[in-house]
Structures are given as C-alpha cells and as structure tokens.
Scaffold this motif. Structure first.
Motif, PDB file in Angstrom:
ATOM      1  N   ASN A  47       0.816  -1.228   0.000  1.00 43.13           N
ATOM      2  CA  ASN A  47       0.000   0.000   0.000  1.00 43.13           C
ATOM      3  C   ASN A  47       0.840   1.264   0.000  1.00 43.13           C
ATOM      4  O   ASN A  47       0.678   2.159  -0.813  1.00 43.13           O
ATOM      5  CB  ASN A  47      -0.917   0.046   1.232  1.00 43.13           C
ATOM      6  N   GLU A  87       1.552   4.186  -2.850  1.00 45.01           N
ATOM      7  CA  GLU A  87       1.331   5.614  -2.607  1.00 45.01           C
ATOM      8  C   GLU A  87       2.583   6.408  -2.941  1.00 45.01           C
ATOM      9  O   GLU A  87       2.524   7.498  -3.505  1.00 45.01           O
ATOM     10  CB  GLU A  87       0.969   5.854  -1.141  1.00 45.01           C
ATOM     11  N   VAL A 126       4.948   5.607  -5.061  1.00 49.15           N
ATOM     12  CA  VAL A 126       5.130   5.686  -6.519  1.00 49.15           C
ATOM     13  C   VAL A 126       4.213   6.782  -7.078  1.00 49.15           C
ATOM     14  O   VAL A 126       4.630   7.610  -7.892  1.00 49.15           O
ATOM     15  CB  VAL A 126       4.813   4.321  -7.190  1.00 49.15           C
ATOM     16  N   SER A 173      15.024   4.108   3.634  1.00 49.44           N
ATOM     17  CA  SER A 173      16.158   4.602   4.424  1.00 49.44           C
ATOM     18  C   SER A 173      15.766   4.682   5.894  1.00 49.44           C
ATOM     19  O   SER A 173      14.578   4.741   6.235  1.00 49.44           O
ATOM     20  CB  SER A 173      16.601   5.972   3.907  1.00 49.44           C
ATOM     21  N   ASP A 174      16.774   4.644   6.756  1.00 47.30           N
ATOM     22  CA  ASP A 174      16.554   4.731   8.205  1.00 47.30           C
ATOM     23  C   ASP A 174      17.163   6.015   8.729  1.00 47.30           C
ATOM     24  O   ASP A 174      18.118   6.521   8.174  1.00 47.30           O
ATOM     25  CB  ASP A 174      17.241   3.551   8.905  1.00 47.30           C
ATOM     26  N   ASP A 175      16.603   6.519   9.816  1.00 44.66           N
ATOM     27  CA  ASP A 175      17.213   7.722  10.403  1.00 44.66           C
ATOM     28  C   ASP A 175      18.133   7.394  11.570  1.00 44.66           C
ATOM     29  O   ASP A 175      18.644   8.288  12.223  1.00 44.66           O
ATOM     30  CB  ASP A 175      16.114   8.702  10.854  1.00 44.66           C
ATOM     31  N   GLN A 218      17.290   6.311  14.343  1.00 47.35           N
ATOM     32  CA  GLN A 218      16.540   6.356  15.620  1.00 47.35           C
ATOM     33  C   GLN A 218      15.389   5.356  15.601  1.00 47.35           C
ATOM     34  O   GLN A 218      14.453   5.459  16.391  1.00 47.35           O
ATOM     35  CB  GLN A 218      15.949   7.748  15.824  1.00 47.35           C
ATOM     36  N   GLU A 247      13.320   5.027  13.053  1.00 45.88           N
ATOM     37  CA  GLU A 247      12.265   5.434  12.121  1.00 45.88           C
ATOM     38  C   GLU A 247      12.701   5.122  10.692  1.00 45.88           C
ATOM     39  O   GLU A 247      13.870   5.325  10.341  1.00 45.88           O
ATOM     40  CB  GLU A 247      11.995   6.941  12.233  1.00 45.88           C
ATOM     41  N   TYR A 271      11.914   5.483   6.419  1.00 49.09           N
ATOM     42  CA  TYR A 271      11.290   6.375   5.439  1.00 49.09           C
ATOM     43  C   TYR A 271      11.469   5.816   4.042  1.00 49.09           C
ATOM     44  O   TYR A 271      12.426   5.099   3.767  1.00 49.09           O
ATOM     45  CB  TYR A 271      11.957   7.760   5.459  1.00 49.09           C
ATOM     46  N   THR A 314      14.739  16.497  -7.419  1.00 46.84           N
ATOM     47  CA  THR A 314      13.971  16.778  -6.190  1.00 46.84           C
ATOM     48  C   THR A 314      13.857  15.494  -5.371  1.00 46.84           C
ATOM     49  O   THR A 314      13.946  14.389  -5.908  1.00 46.84           O
ATOM     50  CB  THR A 314      12.539  17.270  -6.515  1.00 46.84           C
ATOM     51  N   SER A 315      13.703  15.692  -4.083  1.00 51.90           N
ATOM     52  CA  SER A 315      13.548  14.512  -3.231  1.00 51.90           C
ATOM     53  C   SER A 315      12.584  14.806  -2.077  1.00 51.90           C
ATOM     54  O   SER A 315      12.381  15.960  -1.703  1.00 51.90           O
ATOM     55  CB  SER A 315      14.902  14.060  -2.695  1.00 51.90           C
ATOM     56  N   ASP A 316      12.003  13.760  -1.551  1.00 47.53           N
ATOM     57  CA  ASP A 316      11.081  13.871  -0.412  1.00 47.53           C
ATOM     58  C   ASP A 316      11.266  12.669   0.496  1.00 47.53           C
ATOM     59  O   ASP A 316      11.720  11.613   0.039  1.00 47.53           O
ATOM     60  CB  ASP A 316       9.619  13.860  -0.888  1.00 47.53           C
ATOM     61  N   LEU A 317      10.889  12.868   1.735  1.00 49.86           N
ATOM     62  CA  LEU A 317      10.856  11.730   2.661  1.00 49.86           C
ATOM     63  C   LEU A 317       9.405  11.357   2.889  1.00 49.86           C
ATOM     64  O   LEU A 317       8.544  12.217   3.036  1.00 49.86           O
ATOM     65  CB  LEU A 317      11.476  12.109   4.004  1.00 49.86           C
ATOM     66  N   TRP A 318       9.149  10.090   2.964  1.00 48.07           N
ATOM     67  CA  TRP A 318       7.778   9.603   3.135  1.00 48.07           C
ATOM     68  C   TRP A 318       7.810   8.592   4.273  1.00 48.07           C
ATOM     69  O   TRP A 318       8.400   7.530   4.149  1.00 48.07           O
ATOM     70  CB  TRP A 318       7.361   8.952   1.812  1.00 48.07           C
ATOM     71  N   PRO A 319       7.238   8.936   5.415  1.00 47.34           N
ATOM     72  CA  PRO A 319       7.357   8.024   6.563  1.00 47.34           C
ATOM     73  C   PRO A 319       6.731   6.653   6.295  1.00 47.34           C
ATOM     74  O   PRO A 319       5.673   6.570   5.680  1.00 47.34           O
ATOM     75  CB  PRO A 319       6.605   8.745   7.680  1.00 47.34           C
TER      76      PRO A 319
END
Lengths: 374, 515
Positions: A199, A203, A205, A312-314, A316, A318, A320, A333-338
C-alpha cells in the motif's frame, strides 16, 4: 482419549488465560466484566485468527493484544488440528488498555479454542456460536488454506485475510480462492497481507508522479526494478501486477521468465516495458525489521527521467521512503515519506482501518496468477 | 498524460492535495506555534502532506529563517515530546521560511512576492498558494488589500491552468454584521468566494462532522428528527477557565455571544437543524446550513431579547478547587465592563420541521467543567399504558458530545428487575476513544488539508457568516443600544450559571441537562 490428550499436549496454553468449558464461556466473560467497575468492554467487530500451527499460540495472543490497543473487538483464536478424535477446549481472557480519556481501562475479550479433529462444521457450530451478534466477522486465516476452508465456513465471513507469503504454492492457493469467490455463499472481501504490504509503496510511486514535470515522463517509462527482501517475493509480484495495471500493459509470456517480465504498452512512447525482480539478501535482517521492498526504480531509458524510491533509516528506529526524481533539464527533487509499520499487526491494522472493498486486489488477481505460472 | 495513472481512489483515505506554499500571517503568534505548524508537522509525520510543501511565516518581528525554525521546534518538542522526530523535523523545517514585514507595509508584500517566486522556482514550480490570515483581527484588512495590490491573489508565474491562490481567514470574522460585510467585500475583492476559507475549528472536530453521518446514514434517526417527535434541543458549551493569560483584553471587547455563539454554536445548530443536502459538495451542505440561519426567528427590541436571552458575568467563586476572581476583576478587563461571560438563548427556527421546538443554547466561562455537547430531547410517550405520570428527566435524550470524551449516548427507559413494574433511565453510550481505540485528530489538521485540497465544506460561506451576525446583532443592539437594556445577571464562578438562565427554561417546563 489418548489422541485428544496428545492434541492438547502439543500447545502451550499458558498464554491463553483461564480454561473454561465451552458452555461457560459467556458466563465467565460476564462475570469478569461485572467484577470491576474500572473497566469497560468495547467491541466493534469479531476478529477470528485461525491457525493450524500449534507453535503460533503465544505469538497470536500477542498479536491480539497489540491489535486490541487500536481496534476494540471480540477476538477468537482458533487453533485447529484437523484429523483425529474430535474434542474442544476453550479459554477466556481480556486485554485491557487505559483509554485516551484515562478514566477506565478499555477491554477486549479473547476467546481461544483448541479444536482437535477439526472440521468446518466445528468452526461454524462451536466457534461461530460465540460471535458478538450483529458485528462483522473478520477472519484471518494463517498458513495454507486447508480442507477446513469450505463454503459452510466462508459463507459467514465478512472479510478474509490471508498471507500469500506463507504459501508454498501461491498459484494453487489463489486458484482455490478464486473458485471459492465464485461460489454462491461467498460474499467476503479478501485481503492478502503481501498486497497490503505494498500500500505505502504504491502511494510513494504515485507521489513521485504528482508534479506536472514528472507526470510528463510517465509515457516514456520503459523499465522498473523491484528489489525485495527474502520472503517477500509475493509483494514484489503484486507490485509488478499493479504497475502493469496502472500503465495499461499486457504481459508477453513468451518473453518473460521467473524474474524478468516483459510487457507491451498499448499507449505511451515505449511499447516495451520490462520489470525485473531482484532478491536482496541481508544476513542481519530479522523478520520484524526487514523491509519487504528495499527499493523500486523506474526509468525512461538512458536519456529520460529516473525515479527512485529507496528505503532509508534515520538511525533512531524510524524508517522512510526516500523519493528521488531526476528529470532531464530540471533540478533533482527529493522527499521523505514516513513508513508505517510493516509487521503483521501493522498490516492487519491497516486493513481494519481502511475497510472498503479492496477492489484493486480483485482487479490484479488474474494478472498475479498469470505471473505466478511463468 | 493529464492525470497521474498511479493514483488509486481506494488507496487514499482522503484526496491528497496538490503541493503548495502556505504563507502564514501572524507567524510569531500562539496560533501558529501551537496549532498551525504542529498540525502541518503532524500531517508530514504521517505522510499526509503533499510533497514539496513550503511554509513562509510572515510577521513583524525581526527573525532569521533559522530563529523562526528554532522557535517552532522548541514548541513542537514541548507539545509532542513522544512523536517528535529529528530527521522528520529536519526535512520539514528545511521548507519553512520567515519573512519580516509590517502588515501595513506594501513593500513587505512585494518582498514576499519575490521570495515566494524564488522559493517556488527552487521547488516544484507549481505555484499554488495558500495565504493563512492568523494575525490580530485589526490587520485583516491591511493584509488582504496588500495581497491584492502586490498581485499575490493569483498563482505564481508560469503556473498551470489549474493552479490556485486561496485565503484562509481565522475568526473573528468581523465584530458585527457591518464589519463582517466590509471584511467580506475586502476578501472578495482580493480572492473569489470559492477561494476563501473562513475557518471555524469546531467544524473540524470529528464529532461535529459525525452529526451529518449520524443523521443521514442511520435510518432510525431522521424519521424522528422534527417537531413531531422532538420536544427541545440544548447546545451547551461550558468552560472552566476565566481570563487567564491576558485573554481578558480581547474577550472584554467580544463577549460570549460574539466569541462563541455567533460562529461555533450557530454552526452546530445549523448542522443539527438543516435539511438533508442534495449532495455532499461544499455548497450542497452550506446551502442547507444557511437556510437554517435565515430561518432563525429574529429578536426585535429589548423586551423580546430580555424574554429569550440571559446574559451574565461571573462573580468570585471556586472553580476546580481554586479561588476565582470576579469577571470585572480579571486582568485586562474593564472594571465597569458590560461584557457577558455567560449567555443563554432560547432560539426558534421558523420552518416546517422545527415549528414549536425551542433550541436552548448556552455558553459560559468559569463553569464547573469543560464540556461542549448537543442534546436532543424527545417527546414523552403517552402515559396511558403504564398508568403513570412521566417523571421529569425520563424522556429519551440523544446526546452528541463534541468535547471532551467525544461520543454519543442515548437515554431510554427500562424496567427495573423485580416483581413490580418500575422504570428507570438507562444510557447506551458510544465513545470514540473506547470504540475506535484512538483519539480524534486535531481539527486544524483536517481543515488545513481541506483548504489545500479545495474542499470548503467545513468552512463558513459569506452568507452563513452574515446571517449569523444579523441574528446576533439584534441581541447586541438590545443590550448596548436600547434605552432599557435587559439586565446583566450574575453567577458565582464554579456554578452552572445564573438563576435567570434556569428560569428561561422553567417557563417552558424544561430544564438544563445536567452535564
């Protein structure tokens, strides 16, 4: 008698609460809720977990405990042992959490059944007699679909959850599900945890192509790579079927093998689209930490755009999705998506939260079956 | 390709808005720090914000981007200690900027325009803009006029045909009908009505949104929802706070009627009393709400107001075990103030459905507890069968709790166990927290997303605001402009309001529901 004792001896009953005769289940629960004014019973559904594996009893009780934190229900844990002498054992317990108001503990009850010599009749006549009336039944079938899965059972179900990641032969199991779905009594909605697991990635993509410049590249896309973790190939297959569906592509079976699928696009600048699956083997990965899909790359040939969705991991704890868009003539461009939890509880929770008809999975199922037969 | 082929209707729990730049006027204020930025951050944390969203804070104080971000971080860490995440904040705050300017200074807006274009160029170049006017109300005019003069009331240069520029305006939307009409003219000179979002955070609350679902998705309620079966309706908003934190300065110019009834409580009343909308579009719903506001029976003159409205101020008392000073002795309150801290109204709706049904609305400060709820009191059944005169408090009551402890309960009669036929009230109770296992999301999260997505259903339309002011103005005029104004009653802080408010209901044979 000995066989029945053997059946009981196989399971660890410690986590199941108080053993009670089947006919005392309701009165035990009533007494429990009457005994303490600081608790409130809550239930929005019946959630049955069915397993023929005796090893999963404690783990399933943990799952129920976790699920009831957000989804109040009457939980029915069914440990089924087909064949042999028929006997039933039952246990009751409650999982209580302090409500967000902080005043009362909110409790969901768990009724557990050990069905020795089980059959669909036993499930229907004994277990289903203990459903919370008028509330929907969500039935989580763990493992392979056995002989017990038949019309007398699934005609009572509102929502069936299966997990194709656990199946030795997903093609055969999906065939069985498809046949069952065509029978008269079947009105249930099916969810495959392997599909639910995709899911968020679907989202992500979609997000990659939300902006006009990226959207302009869709017609030029010609290649996708999906890297999946060990044990999660079915999620990669669902994703493959989904990409084909969304881009309106037809499989070319003759040019596809187990790991590389070739599709024909009926629209777009590139007629041929290739999707390759690759297994990522991480020796340190554990079940609960392993991301099912490690990355997805979509590209439009050598000089076209490239879209990377990488886990990727932060550091801590979490996780993303990192979305990167490289479009010729534009700044990257880039974004993080939890990433929400991808454990079983998270996935079942997602199904319970979203509800709905799960139409997309229905639509993709024929394509998935075609991919599995290659 | 015109549409994103990867978007699935079923997958998204709600429509995801397009990316945009949110400009917040009044960026150093409490609302921005405690509500707006935390709401945006929370949306980012659950992946509900459109990617590439930028935020520009606009305010008078000198600050750098970094100082602005640090201040926001400090507050978010304080209010969300368990959910705060360094990397996520880092990612979110990189897209947060600060622009210093006086609200009256046109040059500041021209500077903002340059900054916006620069940020949009660096980003995704979509050019959608959401201007959130969260400053002190005195600056609303200046901000909107200067946005117009600086050409900021349209999407950024090079934006597509579907790009937009919208304004979200915080309450208070005017102080009376005249100022509201003026503000509406100013807003609509700058932004089209369809791009104007007048925020009423009560409508963003889950339980307020549930009113329509309760009424129109359940077959058992709507047939009973009229004067045939309903005796009276009560809407209560009780607060157990006074004028803490310097709030007296604003409150003393507004009062309970303007501060809460004109907007929040009349909105709730509209949702309860409206006819089923033809569809769930923003205008479909708002058309029906505004019909209710137009049907409110106006109160003409001091005598009529005196007979239907009670105003009061609290005197010294005890609230939650703490001593409370009288309203007139509160910080920044005029010692001779004639502003009400409590108001109770008997409202009539002149339409077919509600003829003869009183709607009692009350709002008060320094009451015993904080609670907002709506109660629908059904008529008593005929007493012939059980041969008893119905006891008071025995009618069926449907209660919709807006906050806290959001939920719905239904009171009904049941036979007491035993050989005699004795009846007692019992309550069926549904609580959001215990049924769904989680609390309701913050109203601002929902409303911000709706504004970005262009869904104005939960925002007040121009005619709603003006009709609500028209109704309220008649009462204010009777209080402040008539020769013999209705008296200002008193109630001790920590009590449920003045005796006069109880009498307002007693005259009709009713009494306030005990909360």
């Amino acid at each position: 008698m000995k066989k029945e004792a053997d059946c009981l001896a196989k399971i660890d009953t410690e986590s199941l609460g108080k053993e009670v005769p089947v006919k005392r289940i309701d009165s035990e629960l009533r007494e429990f809720f009457a005994s303490d004014t600081g608790i409130a019973r809550a239930s929005l559904m019946n959630l049955a977990i069915y397993s023929e594996s005796v090893d999963r009893v404690a783990r399933n009780t943990e799952l129920i405990q976790e699920l009831t934190r957000e989804h109040a229900c009457r939980a029915l844990l069914i440990v089924s042992q087909p064949g042999g002498e028929r006997a039933v054992h039952s246990w009751v317990q409650a999982h209580c959490n302090i409500g967000s108001g902080g005043e009362k503990a909110v409790c969901s009850e768990q009724v557990s059944f050990l069905l020795c010599g089980s059959s669909a009749d036993m499930v229907r006549n004994i277990v289903f007699a203990h459903l919370d009336a008028d509330l929907p039944l969500i039935f989580w079938w763990q493992g392979e679909l056995s002989e017990v899965f038949e019309e007398r059972l699934y005609s009572r179900i509102g929502r069936l959850i299966v997990d194709s990641r656990q199946w030795a032969d997903p093609a055969a199991q999906f065939l069985r599900l498809s046949m069952a779905a065509q029978s008269d009594g079947a009105e249930y909605i099916v969810h495959d945890l392997a599909f639910t697991q995709s899911n968020q990635l679907r989202e992500a993509v979609a997000l990659c192509f939300d902006e006009p410049a990226a959207l302009g590249e869709v017609d030029a896309l010609s290649k996708a790579e999906i890297c999946y973790s060990s044990g999660h190939r079915m999620t990669a297959v669902w994703l493959t079927a989904w990409l084909a569906n969304r881009l309106n592509m037809e499989l070319r079976p003759g040019q596809s093998s187990g790991d590389v699928y070739t599709f024909e696009r009926s629209s777009g600048r590139n007629e041929v689209f290739q999707i390759s699956l690759e297994e990522d083997v991480d020796p340190e990965a554990t079940d609960c930490k392993t991301p099912p899909i490690v990355r997805v790359n979509l590209s439009a040939g050598e000089h076209g755009g490239r879209f990377d969705i990488i886990r990727s991991d932060d550091g801590q704890g979490e996780a993303y999705w990192s979305l990167k868009r490289a479009i010729p003539g534009r700044a990257q461009t880039s974004d993080l998506w939890p990433i929400r939890s991808f454990g079983d509880v998270g996935l079942v929770g997602e199904i319970l939260m979203r509800a709905g008809r799960n139409r997309m999975m229905d639509e993709l199922l024929p394509q998935v079956r075609a991919l599995l037969t290659l | 390709m015109d549409t994103n082929p990867f978007l699935e209707e079923d997958l998204h729990i709600r429509h995801r808005p397009e990316s945009c730049t949110v400009v917040i006027f009044g960026a150093t204020g409490d609302l921005t720090h405690r509500k707006l930025i935390p709401a945006l951050y929370n949306l980012a944390a659950v992946g509900n914000l459109p990617p590439g969203l930028k935020v520009i804070g606009f305010a008078r104080r000198e600050k750098t981007d970094e100082e602005f971000r640090d201040g926001l971080e400090e507050v978010i860490r304080e209010i969300s200690p368990t959910t705060f995440n360094e990397q996520l904040w880092q990612n979110f705050s990189e897209n947060v900027f600060y622009h210093q300017s006086e609200f009256q200074d046109l040059e500041g807006y021209e500077g903002l325009k340059e900054r916006l274009e620069e940020i949009e160029k660096q980003g995704r170049g979509i050019g959608n803009r959401l201007f959130y006017v969260a400053s002190a109300p005195g600056f609303f005019d200046d901000i909107l006029l200067h946005l117009h003069d600086a050409g900021l009331n349209r999407p950024g240069p090079g934006a597509g045909v579907d790009a937009w520029a919208r304004a979200v305006v915080e309450k208070p939307f005017g102080t009376d009908l005249k100022t509201a009409q003026h503000l509406n003219r100013v807003v609509n000179n700058t932004f089209q009505e369809s791009e104007t979002y007048r925020i009423d955070h009560y409508l963003g609350k889950e339980t307020a949104q549930n009113i329509m679902v309760l009424r129109f998705a359940n077959a058992i309620f709507e047939p009973l929802w009229s004067n045939q079966h309903i005796e009276q309706v009560q809407i209560t908003c009780a607060e157990n706070l006074g004028m803490e934190g310097g709030r007296g300065a604003y409150y003393d110019t507004a009062g309970a009627l303007r501060d809460m009834v004109q907007n929040h409580l009349l909105q709730l009343l509209s949702l309860i009393a409206m006819e089923p909308p033809t569809d769930l579009s923003a205008d479909g719903v708002r058309d029906e709400k505004v019909k209710v506001l137009r049907s409110l029976r106006p109160m003409n003159g001091a005598e009529e107001v005196g007979g239907n409205v009670v105003r009061a101020q609290y005197t010294a008392g005890v609230v939650d075990g703490d001593e409370a000073v009288a309203y007139r002795r509160e910080d920044r309150v005029n010692p001779g103030s004639m502003t009400e801290s409590y108001v109770a109204l008997k409202i009539r709706i002149d339409n077919w459905r509600w003829e003869g049904v009183p709607f009692y609305v009350r709002m008060g400060k320094q009451l015993p507890k904080k609670a907002t709820e709506i109660s629908i009191h059904f008529k008593q059944p005929p007493a012939v069968l059980f041969n008893t005169v119905p006891e008071s408090d025995s009618e069926n009551v449907l209660v919709i709790r807006i906050q806290p402890n959001e939920g719905i309960s239904l009171r009904m009669q049941s036979k007491l166990p035993g050989p005699a036929l004795r009846m007692e009230s019992v309550k069926m109770d549904f609580q959001y927290a215990t049924s769904f296992g989680k609390g309701s999301p913050e109203a601002y999260e929902r409303l911000l997303l709706d504004a970005m997505a262009g869904d104005a259903t939960l925002f007040a339309r121009r005619d709603e605001v003006e009709n609500a002011w028209k109704f309220v103005d008649a009462i204010e005029d009777a209080w402040h402009k008539s020769e013999a104004p209705p008296k200002m009653a008193e109630y001790p802080a920590g009590s449920w309001g003045p005796q006069e408010a109880d009498e307002l209901l007693h005259r009709d044979g009713h009494r306030w529901r005990r909360l």
